[in-house]
Structure formats: structure tokens, C-alpha cells
Scaffold this motif. Structure first.
Motif, PDB file in Angstrom:
ATOM      1  N   GLY A  54       0.765  -1.256   0.176  1.00 49.30           N
ATOM      2  CA  GLY A  54       0.006  -0.005   0.081  1.00 49.30           C
ATOM      3  C   GLY A  54       0.869   1.203   0.166  1.00 49.30           C
ATOM      4  O   GLY A  54       1.813   1.354  -0.995  1.00 49.30           O
ATOM      5  N   THR A  55       0.762   2.023   0.999  1.00 50.05           N
ATOM      6  CA  THR A  55       1.793   3.091   1.173  1.00 50.05           C
ATOM      7  C   THR A  55       3.106   2.828   1.604  1.00 50.05           C
ATOM      8  O   THR A  55       4.086   3.457   1.592  1.00 50.05           O
ATOM      9  N   PHE A  56       3.267   1.465   1.829  1.00 47.77           N
ATOM     10  CA  PHE A  56       4.719   0.961   2.042  1.00 47.77           C
ATOM     11  C   PHE A  56       4.306  -0.790   1.649  1.00 47.77           C
ATOM     12  O   PHE A  56       3.273  -0.964   1.543  1.00 47.77           O
ATOM     13  N   VAL A  57       5.349  -1.297   1.731  1.00 54.15           N
ATOM     14  CA  VAL A  57       5.452  -2.817   1.459  1.00 54.15           C
ATOM     15  C   VAL A  57       5.877  -3.606   2.846  1.00 54.15           C
ATOM     16  O   VAL A  57       6.816  -3.110   3.359  1.00 54.15           O
ATOM     17  N   GLU A  58       5.312  -4.812   3.219  1.00 54.95           N
ATOM     18  CA  GLU A  58       5.808  -5.361   4.435  1.00 54.95           C
ATOM     19  C   GLU A  58       5.322  -6.844   4.041  1.00 54.95           C
ATOM     20  O   GLU A  58       4.861  -7.411   3.048  1.00 54.95           O
ATOM     21  N   ARG A  59       6.209  -7.873   4.925  1.00 57.06           N
ATOM     22  CA  ARG A  59       6.036  -9.260   4.735  1.00 57.06           C
ATOM     23  C   ARG A  59       5.791  -9.697   6.060  1.00 57.06           C
ATOM     24  O   ARG A  59       6.613  -9.192   7.000  1.00 57.06           O
ATOM     25  N   TYR A  60       5.107 -10.877   6.133  1.00 54.83           N
ATOM     26  CA  TYR A  60       5.049 -11.731   7.376  1.00 54.83           C
ATOM     27  C   TYR A  60       5.833 -12.751   7.279  1.00 54.83           C
ATOM     28  O   TYR A  60       5.441 -13.776   6.316  1.00 54.83           O
ATOM     29  N   SER A  61       6.873 -12.997   7.927  1.00 56.49           N
ATOM     30  CA  SER A  61       7.814 -14.283   7.781  1.00 56.49           C
ATOM     31  C   SER A  61       8.815 -14.275   9.096  1.00 56.49           C
ATOM     32  O   SER A  61       8.698 -13.307   9.915  1.00 56.49           O
TER      33      SER A  61
END
Length: 409
Positions: A398-405
Motif C-alpha cells: 500500500g503506502t509501504f510494502v511489508e511481509r509476514y515471515s
């Protein structure tokens, strides 16, 4: 933050009017469930969590902006063009050769089936402001515009669902006498052509997202308006059985405004009993007067192989919000993303997890306090049941990128 980015279909015509002037840069540059989210085995020093992946942000005009193949192969429609993650950094990718030399085009959807089977869809301008549907394929080396047969007006494709290299679905909408109508198209290995969509309303009809499990099990979702009151909208879900599309009745929560933005499905464990798939769809809902102030609430519904039913989502307290993306791994493991906001307009990213019994909020970073939002979600791999040990990463943008890991960075 402009709240439209959460519920783009409701204001699609407004977005359409501004697309040509504000976003041309993109066209030019180019198991057993434990109740906890499952991911790759973690170390004590780095427990599973959402972490920011810096260097990119999503293109916020709606559509399918994010698609993940592997932890080192992520595609994103960014606000600066097409972005690709190679496992360590983002790069801007310029299609070469140019798939539409001499014309402006804009992508709203992408889908990476494999590392050498990546699709993009949107529109291309022909003869001034006239639009035509535009589909482009990348085979890992070459970019190719795919022939598209279409006879309507002003189309926009914004979501893609590949079944196989020669079986790909696209959805969006087109305008006819200034009214938007559902648009479904299909690639058969040679060209892209329009497929009839069920006629549900003489009002506005939008298709927001599409998901394919097999050649005879494809879902699309969106919404349609009351023909006598365009401010009243109803959820819309359709299913392809291998020969035709049909409308599947879906619930409406509050009554005045119900929008579906995203769909995700997994094969049902009970297929032998005729239950072909389990499906999640998410979006937003509100009463008409609340809608005027943008006071939406999250909307989630589940199809158990026989019928749709609404599923409660966590109470956001004094805040409002909506869901813009869903990704299902198994019947006991699914994620949604969206945005939560207060009455002053401050926003924050919203991520929730389904453990087979209930949705719960999972803490997300906020690199831009007061103005964060999430519009897309994708998985690096998918589990075809409830097997233990299914490793994957969940990505959101969205306004930034993130990942769950369990990766620390």
C-alpha cells in the motif's frame, strides 16, 4: 489520505477521469491449527511478524497491485512503475520491447503465475481518449502485447487469474452510455476475448477481483448499484463452472452500501461431497449517511462450498475501516489487509488473521504515522489443505510494502 483508495470501485468514474493526467508516468516507465499464523520455522531471535520491506509503494488507483512467486520473486505495480523484488532489493522494470509503441497505457492488475509466466492488464489509449483493453505477457525475457478482441467502450481491466499458461481470466468494467458494466475476458493460448457476464442490474456493475482454482472453478467479486438509487450498492459474486458464469447469492450486511474488493479460494476437503471450494471475499459496508462521511466498516464473508455467509471481524473500537485484500492458504489460515482510520482522517495499516475460528488483528508497522494504508496482499506459496509444515511468506502493499515471515529484514 484520500479514503478513495480503500474503495476505489465506488468512485471508479472519478478515478477514471484523473487517470490520464495523473498517472502517465507508469505507462512510460514501465495441518492442525494452533490458533497462531503459520509460517516458516522461526528462530528465537526473529519470531514471525510483519516487517517493512523498504524501497517501494503501491500504485493506489485500485486493482491487483501485488503478486508473489517466491521470496526472491515479487512483482508490484508501484507509484513509479513496475517494481520487482529479487530477494534483496527493488528494481524498476521497463518493458522491453515496448508492448505498445507510440501509445499510452496503464496497468491496473498483475498476476505472476511462475517466474516466466507473468501477466499485466489495464488499458491502452487509441485515437486520443478512446480506450481499449490491454493485456501484456512477460515470459522472463520478452514482453508481448496479446491480441485482444473487444467491441465496447472505455474498458478497464484490473484483476487477473491464471489457471495455466493457456487459460487466464481477466475482469474489470467498461462504460456504455456513461454507465459502468461488468467486463470478463479470457485468454485461450492465442488471444484474449470477451466472455458474457450475467446481467444483474441496469445500474452500475463493477467486478473488482478474480480467483481461479481450476479450469472449472473460478470466482469473481464486485458490487452493483440499485438502478433507482446509485448510492445503494449490493455485493456481487459470480462463479465459472467450466462452461458459463452464474451469479451466486451473497449477503449484504448493513443495507445501504456493501462493496466487495477482493476474493481468495482454496480447494475444499469435502470435494467428494460436491463441495468444490471454500472462498473468502472482503470489502466494506456502511449506512448511507455514514458513507457520505467515509465511515465504512470492514466486511468479510465466507463460502463453505454451498452458500455465502457473513463472518464477524474484530471491532475497531472508535475507528472505522475497510478491507481491500484477502489471501487464503487453507481453511484454517487466511489473511486480510486494509486500512483503519479515525474521524479526523488519520489512517493506519490494518492486517488480520483467520485461525479457523475467528479473525484477529495482527500488529503491523506504521512507517508513515497517520497516513498508512494497505491495498494488496499475496502469498509466496499455497497449501492445498491443512497440512502441517507449509512454509510461506505473506506480502502486503500500500503506502509501504511489508511481509509476514521469520526473516529479520
Amino acid at each position: 489520505m484520500d479514503k478513495r483508495i480503500l474503495f476505489v470501485p465506488l468512485l471508479a468514474m472519478v478515478a477514471f477521469m484523473g487517470i490520464m493526467s495523473t498517472n502517465s508516468a507508469q505507462a512510460q516507465t514501465p495441518g492442525t491449527d494452533t490458533g497462531q499464523p503459520k509460517t516458516a520455522p522461526s528462530s528465537p531471535d526473529c519470531p514471525p511478524a510483519w516487517r517493512v520491506v523498504s524501497g517501494a509503494r503501491a500504485f493506489n488507483q485500485g486493482g491487483q497491485v501485488l503478486s508473489a512467486v517466491a521470496s526472491d520473486d515479487i512483482w508490484l505495480l508501484g507509484d513509479n512503475g513496475i517494481n520487482h523484488w529479487n530477494g534483496s532489493s527493488w528494481t524498476i522494470v521497463t518493458p522491453n520491447p515496448d508492448p505498445a509503441p507510440g501509445h499510452q497505457y496503464l496497468f491496473f492488475g498483475l498476476a505472476a503465475h511462475t517466474h516466466n509466466d507473468v501477466w499485466f492488464a489495464g488499458y491502452v489509449t487509441v485515437g486520443g481518449l478512446e480506450l481499449e483493453p490491454f493485456t501484456v505477457h512477460y515470459d522472463g525475457t520478452t514482453w508481448r502485447a496479446v491480441p485482444t478482441a473487444y467491441t465496447g467502450h472505455q474498458p478497464i481491466l484490473q484483476s487477473i487469474a491464471p489457471v495455466s499458461p493457456n487459460d487466464v481470466w481477466f475482469v474489470g468494467y467498461f462504460f456504455d452510455f456513461n454507465y459502468p458494466h461488468a467486463l470478463i475476458m479470457h485468454y485461450d493460448g492465442t488471444s484474449v476475448s470477451q466472455v458474457p457476464s450475467p446481467d444483474i442490474s441496469t445500474g452500475f456493475v463493477y467486478l473488482s477481483d478474480i480467483e481461479a482454482l481450476s479450469s472449472n472453478d473460478v470466482w469473481t467479486v464486485g458490487y452493483y448499484t440499485d438502478p433507482n438509487d446509485f448510492l445503494v450498492t449490493y455485493t456481487l459474486t459470480e462463479h465459472w463452472n467450466g462452461s458459463s458464469w452464474s451469479i451466486v447469492p451473497s449477503p449484504n450486511i448493513i443495507g445501504d452500501t456493501n462493496l466487495l474488493s477482493s476474493v481468495s479460494a482454496v480447494p475444499s476437503n469435502d470435494s467428494s461431497e460436491g463441495r468444490h471450494s471454500e472462498v473468502w471475499a472482503v470489502g466494506s459496508t456502511c449506512n448511507q449517511f455514514d458513507c457520505f462521511d467515509g465511515l465504512y466498516q470492514p466486511l468479510a464473508m465466507h463460502y463453505d462450498g454451498r452458500a455465502w455467509s457473513p463472518v464477524p471481524t474484530p471491532n475497531l473500537g472508535p475507528n472505522y475501516g475497510g478491507l481491500s485484500g484477502v489471501a487464503a492458504i487453507s481453511r484454517n489460515d487466511a489473511w486480510v489487509v486494509g486500512t483503519s482510520f479515525d474521524t479526523s482522517g488519520n489512517t493506519q495499516a490494518l492486517t488480520e488473521h483467520w485461525n479457523g475460528h475467528a479473525w484477529s488483528v495482527v500488529s503491523s508497522p506504521s512507517p508513515n504515522p497517520g497516513s498508512d494504508s494497505l491495498t494488496g496482499i499475496s502469498l509466496t506459496s499455497r497449501d492445498d489443505g491443512d497440512r502441517e509444515g507449509s512454509h510461506k511468506e505473506v506480502w502486503a502493499a500500500g503506502t509501504f510494502v511489508e511481509r509476514y515471515s521469520n526473516r529479520c529484514r
